[in-house]
Structure formats: structure tokens, C-alpha cells
Design an enzyme around this catalytic site. Structure first.
Site, PDB file in Angstrom:
ATOM      1  N   ILE A 170     -14.709  -0.134   9.320  1.00 38.23           N
ATOM      2  CA  ILE A 170     -14.233   0.628   8.150  1.00 38.23           C
ATOM      3  C   ILE A 170     -14.987   0.236   6.875  1.00 38.23           C
ATOM      4  O   ILE A 170     -15.430   1.085   6.119  1.00 38.23           O
ATOM      5  CB  ILE A 170     -12.714   0.427   7.929  1.00 38.23           C
ATOM      6  CG1 ILE A 170     -11.924   0.771   9.206  1.00 38.23           C
ATOM      7  CG2 ILE A 170     -12.217   1.253   6.735  1.00 38.23           C
ATOM      8  CD1 ILE A 170     -11.874   2.224   9.590  1.00 38.23           C
TER       9      ILE A 170
ATOM     10  N   ASP B 126      -7.172  -4.256   7.765  1.00 33.01           N
ATOM     11  CA  ASP B 126      -6.457  -5.276   6.992  1.00 33.01           C
ATOM     12  C   ASP B 126      -5.901  -6.418   7.862  1.00 33.01           C
ATOM     13  O   ASP B 126      -5.358  -7.386   7.326  1.00 33.01           O
ATOM     14  CB  ASP B 126      -5.306  -4.637   6.189  1.00 33.01           C
ATOM     15  CG  ASP B 126      -5.822  -3.848   4.990  1.00 33.01           C
ATOM     16  OD1 ASP B 126      -7.018  -3.932   4.683  1.00 33.01           O
ATOM     17  OD2 ASP B 126      -5.010  -3.140   4.358  1.00 33.01           O
TER      18      ASP B 126
ATOM     19  N   ASN C 136       0.803  -1.222   0.000  1.00 37.45           N
ATOM     20  CA  ASN C 136       0.000   0.000   0.000  1.00 37.45           C
ATOM     21  C   ASN C 136       0.838   1.275   0.000  1.00 37.45           C
ATOM     22  O   ASN C 136       0.302   2.360  -0.218  1.00 37.45           O
ATOM     23  CB  ASN C 136      -0.966   0.011   1.194  1.00 37.45           C
ATOM     24  CG  ASN C 136      -2.098  -0.981   0.992  1.00 37.45           C
ATOM     25  OD1 ASN C 136      -2.239  -1.567  -0.075  1.00 37.45           O
ATOM     26  ND2 ASN C 136      -2.901  -1.159   2.036  1.00 37.45           N
TER      27      ASN C 136
ATOM     28  N   ARG D  49      -8.432  -1.868  -7.718  1.00 34.57           N
ATOM     29  CA  ARG D  49      -9.110  -0.602  -7.405  1.00 34.57           C
ATOM     30  C   ARG D  49      -8.119   0.517  -7.108  1.00 34.57           C
ATOM     31  O   ARG D  49      -8.376   1.685  -7.368  1.00 34.57           O
ATOM     32  CB  ARG D  49      -9.987  -0.781  -6.172  1.00 34.57           C
ATOM     33  CG  ARG D  49     -11.201  -1.618  -6.372  1.00 34.57           C
ATOM     34  CD  ARG D  49     -12.011  -1.523  -5.108  1.00 34.57           C
ATOM     35  NE  ARG D  49     -12.116  -0.126  -4.682  1.00 34.57           N
ATOM     36  CZ  ARG D  49     -13.018   0.733  -5.109  1.00 34.57           C
ATOM     37  NH1 ARG D  49     -13.916   0.351  -5.962  1.00 34.57           N
ATOM     38  NH2 ARG D  49     -13.025   1.982  -4.665  1.00 34.57           N
TER      39      ARG D  49
ATOM     40  N   CYS E 194     -16.828  -4.266  -5.726  1.00 35.37           N
ATOM     41  CA  CYS E 194     -15.671  -4.696  -4.957  1.00 35.37           C
ATOM     42  C   CYS E 194     -16.158  -5.649  -3.882  1.00 35.37           C
ATOM     43  O   CYS E 194     -17.203  -5.424  -3.281  1.00 35.37           O
ATOM     44  CB  CYS E 194     -15.026  -3.477  -4.329  1.00 35.37           C
ATOM     45  SG  CYS E 194     -13.827  -3.877  -3.077  1.00 35.37           S
TER      46      CYS E 194
ATOM     47  N   ARG F  92     -16.990   0.812  -1.701  1.00 35.71           N
ATOM     48  CA  ARG F  92     -15.750   1.558  -1.913  1.00 35.71           C
ATOM     49  C   ARG F  92     -15.875   2.650  -2.974  1.00 35.71           C
ATOM     50  O   ARG F  92     -15.234   2.600  -4.030  1.00 35.71           O
ATOM     51  CB  ARG F  92     -14.592   0.618  -2.258  1.00 35.71           C
ATOM     52  CG  ARG F  92     -14.295  -0.320  -1.132  1.00 35.71           C
ATOM     53  CD  ARG F  92     -13.119  -1.185  -1.435  1.00 35.71           C
ATOM     54  NE  ARG F  92     -11.891  -0.701  -0.835  1.00 35.71           N
ATOM     55  CZ  ARG F  92     -10.761  -1.373  -0.847  1.00 35.71           C
ATOM     56  NH1 ARG F  92     -10.687  -2.510  -1.444  1.00 35.71           N
ATOM     57  NH2 ARG F  92      -9.690  -0.876  -0.281  1.00 35.71           N
ATOM     58  N   PRO F  93     -16.693   3.659  -2.704  1.00 35.82           N
ATOM     59  CA  PRO F  93     -16.847   4.746  -3.670  1.00 35.82           C
ATOM     60  C   PRO F  93     -15.612   5.651  -3.701  1.00 35.82           C
ATOM     61  O   PRO F  93     -14.717   5.514  -2.855  1.00 35.82           O
ATOM     62  CB  PRO F  93     -18.051   5.523  -3.132  1.00 35.82           C
ATOM     63  CG  PRO F  93     -18.088   5.211  -1.672  1.00 35.82           C
ATOM     64  CD  PRO F  93     -17.433   3.877  -1.470  1.00 35.82           C
ATOM     65  N   VAL F  94     -15.576   6.574  -4.673  1.00 36.53           N
ATOM     66  CA  VAL F  94     -14.462   7.525  -4.739  1.00 36.53           C
ATOM     67  C   VAL F  94     -14.983   8.962  -4.652  1.00 36.53           C
ATOM     68  O   VAL F  94     -14.302   9.902  -5.025  1.00 36.53           O
ATOM     69  CB  VAL F  94     -13.604   7.337  -6.024  1.00 36.53           C
ATOM     70  CG1 VAL F  94     -12.812   6.047  -5.962  1.00 36.53           C
ATOM     71  CG2 VAL F  94     -14.461   7.372  -7.276  1.00 36.53           C
TER      72      VAL F  94
ATOM     73  N   LEU G  36     -15.264  10.947  -2.192  1.00 39.08           N
ATOM     74  CA  LEU G  36     -14.461  11.860  -1.367  1.00 39.08           C
ATOM     75  C   LEU G  36     -13.213  12.342  -2.118  1.00 39.08           C
ATOM     76  O   LEU G  36     -12.774  13.474  -1.944  1.00 39.08           O
ATOM     77  CB  LEU G  36     -14.048  11.184  -0.053  1.00 39.08           C
ATOM     78  CG  LEU G  36     -15.212  10.721   0.841  1.00 39.08           C
ATOM     79  CD1 LEU G  36     -14.700   9.945   2.044  1.00 39.08           C
ATOM     80  CD2 LEU G  36     -16.036  11.921   1.311  1.00 39.08           C
TER      81      LEU G  36
HETATM   82  C1  UD1 Z   1      -6.797   1.622   1.681  1.00 37.27           C
HETATM   83  C2  UD1 Z   1      -5.937   0.395   1.581  1.00 37.27           C
HETATM   84  C3  UD1 Z   1      -6.682  -0.822   2.093  1.00 37.27           C
HETATM   85  C4  UD1 Z   1      -7.207  -0.567   3.501  1.00 37.27           C
HETATM   86  C5  UD1 Z   1      -7.984   0.730   3.553  1.00 37.27           C
HETATM   87  C6  UD1 Z   1      -8.394   1.121   4.953  1.00 37.27           C
HETATM   88  C7  UD1 Z   1      -4.519   0.899  -0.302  1.00 37.27           C
HETATM   89  C8  UD1 Z   1      -4.147   0.608  -1.709  1.00 37.27           C
HETATM   90  N1  UD1 Z   1      -5.542   0.210   0.193  1.00 37.27           N
HETATM   91  O1  UD1 Z   1      -7.927   1.432   0.837  1.00 37.27           O
HETATM   92  O2  UD1 Z   1      -5.794  -1.940   2.112  1.00 37.27           O
HETATM   93  O3  UD1 Z   1      -8.054  -1.629   3.886  1.00 37.27           O
HETATM   94  O4  UD1 Z   1      -7.207   1.813   3.023  1.00 37.27           O
HETATM   95  O5  UD1 Z   1      -7.286   1.209   5.789  1.00 37.27           O
HETATM   96  O6  UD1 Z   1      -3.873   1.698   0.363  1.00 37.27           O
HETATM   97  N2  UD1 Z   1     -14.855   5.911   1.283  1.00 37.27           N
HETATM   98  C9  UD1 Z   1     -15.919   6.644   0.808  1.00 37.27           C
HETATM   99  N3  UD1 Z   1     -15.701   7.507  -0.245  1.00 37.27           N
HETATM  100  C10 UD1 Z   1     -14.477   7.666  -0.795  1.00 37.27           C
HETATM  101  C11 UD1 Z   1     -13.381   6.924  -0.298  1.00 37.27           C
HETATM  102  C12 UD1 Z   1     -13.605   6.051   0.741  1.00 37.27           C
HETATM  103  O7  UD1 Z   1     -17.040   6.510   1.296  1.00 37.27           O
HETATM  104  O8  UD1 Z   1     -14.349   8.462  -1.729  1.00 37.27           O
HETATM  105  C13 UD1 Z   1     -15.056   4.955   2.410  1.00 37.27           C
HETATM  106  C14 UD1 Z   1     -14.780   3.507   2.016  1.00 37.27           C
HETATM  107  O9  UD1 Z   1     -15.905   2.914   1.410  1.00 37.27           O
HETATM  108  C15 UD1 Z   1     -14.447   2.905   3.356  1.00 37.27           C
HETATM  109  C16 UD1 Z   1     -13.725   4.049   4.088  1.00 37.27           C
HETATM  110  O10 UD1 Z   1     -14.109   5.237   3.398  1.00 37.27           O
HETATM  111  O11 UD1 Z   1     -15.629   2.579   4.044  1.00 37.27           O
HETATM  112  C17 UD1 Z   1     -12.212   3.965   4.115  1.00 37.27           C
HETATM  113  O12 UD1 Z   1     -11.747   3.679   2.832  1.00 37.27           O
HETATM  114  P1  UD1 Z   1     -10.325   4.172   2.289  1.00 37.27           P
HETATM  115  O13 UD1 Z   1      -9.461   4.575   3.424  1.00 37.27           O
HETATM  116  O14 UD1 Z   1     -10.545   5.120   1.199  1.00 37.27           O
HETATM  117  O15 UD1 Z   1      -9.769   2.802   1.683  1.00 37.27           O
HETATM  118  P2  UD1 Z   1      -8.837   2.669   0.425  1.00 37.27           P
HETATM  119  O16 UD1 Z   1      -8.001   3.894   0.317  1.00 37.27           O
HETATM  120  O17 UD1 Z   1      -9.632   2.229  -0.754  1.00 37.27           O
END
Ligand code: UD1
Length: 420
Positions: A329, A307, A23, A93, A117, A122-124, A126
Site C-alpha cells: 500500500i 496498519d 480512523n 495529514r 510524510c 501520500r498525494p491527494v 485522487l
Molecule cells: C488511511 C488511514 C491509514 C491507512 C491507510 C491505508 C486514515 C486517517 N488513515 O490513510 O491509517 O494506513 O488509509 O489503509 O484513515 N494515494 C494516491 N493518491 C491519492 C490518495 C492516495 O496515490 O490521492 C495512494 C497513497 O499514496 C497510498 C494508497 O493510495 O499508496 C492508499 O492510501 P489511502 O487509502 O488514501 O490512505 P489514507 O487515506 O491517507
């Protein structure tokens, strides 16, 4: 599709070298897109996700030179595309981390929406909302997120509603080449985010507040050549420690950073392990004793890592007593539970909380991987189970663990990869 065949019941005992952190490697590789010269990164893990990221960089016009010892030289003198296509993004992703660098360097980017997923939506949203603050205009068409900032990016204040690791990384990278100062509030504090920030500073960025939830980035006109060594993988390290603890064994990890593993190490001590830490080494010893069940609630760093959740459920399944494990999470990260139940695990799942009543042992069974860390928990369960366990769909494991069966064999496990 490969399978892992495990004959359980052996106490693990031996030494393992921890690989570089997946990561941290993924966003750091993506950062090469922002440098109009050459960068060298060391301690890169040999993983499918890393290969996917390197392929993606290649498609964008980056020249890549890999060596046998885990170093890579990347040269992004001129990018030839700003499109991250579906065929690569759907397998990983985390490809979304090219969005910030492409916008920073080219002021435009098109990244395929990753689609469904296994561990949740796991939206983007934010990522997008925060990058809009920096002046990017987005539209979502034909399954792609298309971002443009014709006048370039401008520094701004960003406050994340929710802590997001790759979201923080994307904005951090975009802000590095933006005009003016960006402040990211409620930033993720994961060590992998800090490693990216230190790497960017080595390449000429001006980021302060590294390791805190408030990152301040003074934009610079250009980054320059440089090199960086990727931090050790705290999740891989934790997985081997839990495997040793569940089998009542002993294990020495080298090339590891114990300072980033407090939450995991404290839980293992609570489970009855004796732990000794050196500067780059961790020794865990169960002295042949059965672990005690522990309660867990996943949280952002420095809390207990999501994780590591599945691996601890597997350990609790053979521990003394009852442990409660709550996932906060991700909304759908308990898919290892039905598989562990098939191996005889006494686990009740209530929403996001698993109540695990430890048993003396589990029974070997054919089980199916569903995601990366769920697969690791099934391997741990196989190591403690009586009889044979076959873990199907090993490609999930290969995304995040470097030659897991070889490393476990070095600890005395009876495990082999079968090509089907
Ligand atoms: C990263 C890690 C992953 C780890 C996770 C949480 C990498 C490549 N992957 O994933 O291994 O499990 O952090 O520590 O570094 N969310 C939203 N909108 C967004 C972005 C996130 O709602 O735009 C939510 C997600 O659905 C989740 C939470 O925020 O519930 C945290 O997710 P996030 O920290 O973004 O996880 P990743 O960055 O995808």
C-alpha cells in the site's frame, strides 16, 4: 519529548478495553461541519490526532463540548472560516478530510498541502480528481489546495483508479449534499468508511451500498441533528493481540468487534494462537508457546491491513521459522526494520519485502519511533527483548494509541513513560 522505558521478558496476561477507532473518529468529526445544528458522537478515543481535529473544527467555527466519558457535542450553526491552516495540517495529514465537508456546506475550501510524510509521498491527487467530477474547480497556490464550486456540487459517477480510504470519505461527504445522485466505484471498503456512512445516514444522508466497493449517494438538501457511537479500533485491538502472542501470553479484549478483524485473527491462528470470539470480546491464548512465523502481504480491506504490518514483523522476529512480509500500500513503510535489526532482529529487506528469520529473543536497545505503527512494533519488540529498551519520540504513538503504557501495564508489562 517523552520516552517509553520497557523491561522485556514478561508474558502478557490480562484484560484490556479497546478504544474507539481513530480512523473512524477523524472523518466523523469532520462530518459535523455539514450539519447546521448539533451532533453528538460517543466512544471518541483520547488521542492527539482527535485533539488536532477538534482544534481544526474550532478554527472553522464549530462549537465543541467534550465530556469525560469520550462523548462530544459539536455545533456548526455558522462556520466562520473555510481554511484548514498549515500549522494544524502538518501535524496530521488526515486533516484533508475537512475538504469534502467544507465544499459540501460552503461550496469552497482551502486546505494546506500536508507536506512530506514519513511513510511515503501520500498525494491527494485522487481526492481532487474525484471532487472535480462533482463540479469543484481546484487550484494549488501558496501551498494550499483551493477548491470552489460556485454553483454548488452536482452528483456524478466517480471511479477511483486506486482504492483510497480518505479519498472515498471526502467524496462520500461531498456527495451527501450534492444535487442529484453520485456513484462511487472502486470505493474503499474499510469498516471506518462504513462507520462514516452509517453516521451520515443517521444524520439524514441517503447512502446505499455501505460496505461494498460501490457506494450510491442520493444528495439531500440538508443534514439534521443526531448522534452516533464510533466503532472500536481494530488496529489498536490487533496491536494488543500481537503483543500478547509475541510474549507467548494471553489477553482478553473487551468492547471490540471481531467481525472486522478476520485477516489479523487468521494470521494469529496461523501463528499458533487459540482465539475465541464473543460478540464484543476476543480472547487470545498462546499457552506459553512461541509463535510460528507467518507470511503477510498487505492489501486493502478485507485484506491484511497495512496498519498491522509492522507489529507482525516484530512478532516474526521472535517466532519459530521464517516469515515473508510484503508491503503493497505505501512505498516507504519499512522504517521499523533498521531499528528491529539494532535489537538483534534477523531481517533482510528487499524492496518492499522483509524476510524475517525468527530468533529465540531480541536484545533491548535505545530505538527511535518514525511513525505511528512502526512505533507500536518497537514497543512489541521491547516487550519480548532481554534487558531494557527505550523508545524515543513517543508522540508518534500518542497520535494513535490511548495511554498505551497504562493498558500494557494492566497486561503485566514492565513499561513506564519518562518525561525528558
Ligand atoms: C488511511 C488511514 C491509514 C491507512 C491507510 C491505508 C486514515 C486517517 N488513515 O490513510 O491509517 O494506513 O488509509 O489503509 O484513515 N494515494 C494516491 N493518491 C491519492 C490518495 C492516495 O496515490 O490521492 C495512494 C497513497 O499514496 C497510498 C494508497 O493510495 O499508496 C492508499 O492510501 P489511502 O487509502 O488514501 O490512505 P489514507 O487515506 O491517507
Amino acid at each position: 519529548m517523552d520516552r517509553l522505558l520497557i523491561h522485556g521478558g514478561r508474558q502478557l496476561d490480562g484484560e484490556v478495553r479497546v478504544s474507539g477507532a481513530k480512523n473512524a473518529a477523524l472523518p466523523i468529526l469532520a462530518a459535523a461541519l455539514m450539519v447546521p445544528g448539533s451532533v453528538r458522537f460517543h466512544n471518541l478515543p483520547h488521542l492527539n490526532d482527535v485533539t488536532t481535529m477538534i482544534q481544526l473544527l474550532g478554527r472553522l467555527g464549530v462549537d465543541v463540548l467534550l465530556d469525560e466519558r469520550g462523548s462530544v457535542e459539536l455545533s456548526a450553526k455558522a462556520l466562520t472560516s473555510v481554511i484548514a491552516p498549515y500549522d494544524l495540517v502538518r501535524t496530521m495529514r488526515a486533516s484533508i478530510v475537512v475538504l469534502g465537508p467544507l465544499l459540501a456546506r460552503c461550496h469552497e475550501a482551502e486546505v494546506s498541502l500536508p507536506g512530506g510524510c514519513a511513510i511515503g509521498a501520500r498525494p491527494v491527487n485522487l481526492h481532487i480528481k474525484a471532487l472535480e467530477r462533482l463540479g469543484v474547480e481546484f487550484e494549488v497556490t501558496d501551498g494550499y489546495i483551493k477548491g470552489r464550486a460556485p454553483g454548488g456540487l452536482k452528483g456524478a459517477k466517480v471511479l477511483f483508479d486506486k482504492i483510497t480510504v480518505t479519498g472515498t470519505e471526502n467524496v462520500l461527504m461531498a456527495a451527501v449534499l450534492a444535487k442529484g445522485t453520485t456513484v462511487i466505484e472502486n470505493a474503499a471498503r474499510e469498516p471506518e468508511v462504513s462507520d462514516l456512512a452509517y453516521c451520515l445516514n443517521t444524520l439524514g444522508a441517503k447512502i446505499s451500498g455501505v460496505g461494498t466497493d460501490r457506494l450510491v449517494i442520493e444528495g439531500v438538501a440538508q443534514l439534521h441533528d443526531g448522534e452516533h457511537s464510533i466503532i472500536p479500533d481494530r488496529i489498536e485491538a490487533g496491536t494488543f493481540l500481537v503483543a500478547a502472542a509475541a510474549t507467548r501470553g494471553r489477553c482478553v479484549l473487551t468492547e471490540v468487534d471481531p467481525s472486522q478483524m478476520d485477516a489479523t485473527l487468521m494470521k494469529l491462528e496461523e501463528a499458533g494462537a487459540t482465539i475465541q470470539c464473543g460478540e464484543r470480546q476476543i480472547t487470545l491464548d498462546m499457552h506459553g508457546r512461541r509463535p510460528r512465523a507467518v507470511d503477510i502481504r498487505t492489501l486493502e480491506y478485507p485484506g491484511f491491513a497495512t496498519d498491522m504490518q509492522a507489529q507482525f514483523v516484530a512478532m516474526n522476529a521472535v517466532a519459530e521459522g521464517t516469515g515473508s512480509v510484503t508491503e503493497t500500500i505505501f512505498e516507504n513503510r519499512m522504517m521499523h526494520i533498521p531499528e528491529l535489526q539494532r535489537m538483534g532482529g534477523h531481517i533482510d529487506l528487499n524492496g518492499a519485502t522483509a524476510i524475517v528469520r525468527g530468533r529465540e529473543s531480541l536484545r533491548g536497545a535505545p530505538v527511535m519511533s518514525t511513525d505511528l505503527r512502526a512505533s507500536a512494533s518497537l514497543v512489541i519488540a521491547g516487550l519480548v527483548a532481554e534487558g531494557e529498551t527505550s523508545v524515543d519520540r513517543v508522540y508518534h504513538l500518542d497520535r494513535g494509541y490511548e495511554r498505551i503504557e497504562e493498558k500494557l501495564r494492566r497486561l503485566g508489562a514492565d513499561i513506564e513513560r519518562v518525561r525528558v
